[in-house]
Structure formats: C-alpha cells, structure tokens
Design a protein around this motif. Structure first.
Motif: not given
Length: 104
Positions: A27, A29, A65, A80-82, A85, A87
């Motif tokens: 992770l 973030s 994710h 998480p949302c890449p 950035a 989570a």
C-alpha cells in the motif's frame, strides 16, 4: 457511463507461523499519499465504510484495489485508490497500523 475497475486482492493470510501481512509493502499510499486508518471494535462498521468508500470511488470512475479480509472475504481490509494516492484501511489487529504523525 463511467469506466470503473475493481481489482481484488488478499494482503494477509494465516500461515503455520502465524499471520503474514503485506500491508506496508503493498500500500504505497501509506507512505506516499493519504492514508485513512480506521480503528474500532468488531461490528462497529469499518468494513461497511470501506465498502461504501469503494462504491463512491468506483462510480467516479476510479480504478480501485479491493483488499479482502483473510478471515472473512466478504469484509474489506483496505481500499487503495492509486490515482488519488489514497487508501482507507482497517488498521486494527492482526494487521495493525499506526499513524506516523498522529493528529498532525
């Protein structure tokens, strides 16, 4: 219609030597973005909040994710949302996480 993608993963598992966690490694973030650490007792709504967070971000077209709980795959341990950035994470044991700068 917006594009939405949800990728499902498990980052923790029970093993003969105990619980194995890959939360910190997987992770980014948690160190290079915004991490929302959720803490509370069983049944207080952590996983429900994570499900709702995932739904809102997915409706906005974000790629997510979805991290499922090793003990209960219907529950979530992290979202998480890449691209943002960001989570949101269940930070209670067995994969306990603590903020680096609490209340900063």
């Amino acid at each position: 219609m917006m594009h939405e993608t949800k990728l499902d993963f498990f980052l923790g598992s029970l093993s003969p030597s105990g619980f194995c966690s890959y939360f910190r490694k997987a992770l980014p973030s948690l160190t290079d973005g915004t991490a929302i650490l959720l803490k509370g007792g069983p049944g207080c709504g952590k996983s429900t909040l994570l499900h709702k967070t995932a739904d809102v971000l997915a409706r906005q077209g974000e790629t997510l994710h979805i991290i499922h709980c090793a003990a209960d795959p219907d529950s979530l341990d992290a979202v998480p949302c890449p691209a943002r950035a960001l989570a949101a994470v269940d930070a209670t044991p067995p994969h306990a996480l603590e903020p680096e700068y609490p209340a900063a």
